[in-house]
Design a protein around this motif. Structure first.
Motif, PDB file in Angstrom:
ATOM      1  N   ASP A 133      19.272  95.610 121.485  1.00 51.43           N
ATOM      2  CA  ASP A 133      19.037  94.268 121.919  1.00 51.43           C
ATOM      3  C   ASP A 133      20.195  93.627 123.085  1.00 51.43           C
ATOM      4  N   ALA A 134      20.393  92.445 123.174  1.00 54.84           N
ATOM      5  CA  ALA A 134      21.032  92.030 124.247  1.00 54.84           C
ATOM      6  C   ALA A 134      22.513  92.181 124.034  1.00 54.84           C
ATOM      7  N   GLY A 135      23.000  92.114 122.988  1.00 52.80           N
ATOM      8  CA  GLY A 135      24.385  92.366 122.715  1.00 52.80           C
ATOM      9  C   GLY A 135      24.761  93.811 122.810  1.00 52.80           C
ATOM     10  N   GLN A 136      23.898  94.730 122.170  1.00 51.18           N
ATOM     11  CA  GLN A 136      23.985  96.267 122.215  1.00 51.18           C
ATOM     12  C   GLN A 136      23.997  96.694 123.626  1.00 51.18           C
ATOM     13  N   LYS A 137      23.037  96.140 124.565  1.00 52.21           N
ATOM     14  CA  LYS A 137      23.134  96.427 125.966  1.00 52.21           C
ATOM     15  C   LYS A 137      24.176  96.083 126.779  1.00 52.21           C
ATOM     16  N   ALA A 138      24.794  94.881 126.350  1.00 58.53           N
ATOM     17  CA  ALA A 138      25.990  94.413 127.133  1.00 58.53           C
ATOM     18  C   ALA A 138      27.004  95.618 126.786  1.00 58.53           C
ATOM     19  N   LYS A 139      27.131  95.970 125.500  1.00 62.24           N
ATOM     20  CA  LYS A 139      28.460  96.807 124.935  1.00 62.24           C
ATOM     21  C   LYS A 139      28.044  98.172 125.570  1.00 62.24           C
TER      22      LYS A 139
END
Length: 153
Positions: A133-139
């Motif tokens: 998801d977007a948050g995981q991609k950022a991390k």
């Protein structure tokens, strides 16, 4: 487009590593291209344990689901196979590294093998990345950026 950018980045890093390999080997007390070749072809018995530990850290930081863990495992398996294939092919016979042509030849072989590895790894890495998801991609992006910085890239 992203796949092409990732491939270009990896090839550029590999080319840079090969260009500076002899200097780095000498700096570490090696004897130039020959010691770099020996380092690449030496057995790495702790590689599997290192990759397993990396996968655990990544899974914990990103809070991966079982499906995402499976997608990452698919990527790791593809990468392991690609590295083994490239190493086996590269190390099948020791090249003559005492000549400029010999060194260029081994660099070309290395880059060709690395490109083949990238072609086989990228679909699995992209599938894993797209499962985030977007948050995981950022991390994940931040994690990769920090790792590259630590390696001096």
């Amino acid at each position: 487009m992203r796949k092409l950018s990732i491939s270009a980045l990896i090839v550029a890093v590999a080319a840079g590593a090969l260009a500076f390999g002899p200097a780095q080997a000498a700096e570490r007390g090696g004897s130039g291209p020959s010691s770099e070749f020996e380092r690449i072809c030496a057995p790495h018995p702790d590689r599997a344990a290192h990759e397993a530990k990396f996968a655990e850290i990544l899974a914990a930081r990103l809070k991966l689901t079982d499906a995402q863990k499976a997608a990452f495992k698919d990527f790791q398996d593809a990468r392991t196979k690609a590295v083994e294939t490239a190493t086996t092919r590269l190390c099948a016979s020791k090249p003559d590294l005492s000549t400029f042509e010999g060194r260029l030849g081994i660099h070309q072989s290395f880059l060709e093998d690395r490109l083949e590895a990238v072609k086989s790894e990228n679909p699995k890495l992209i599938a894993f990345y797209n499962s985030l998801d977007a948050g995981q991609k950022a991390k994940f992006d931040k994690f990769r950026e920090n790792m590259a910085r630590r390696k001096g890239r």
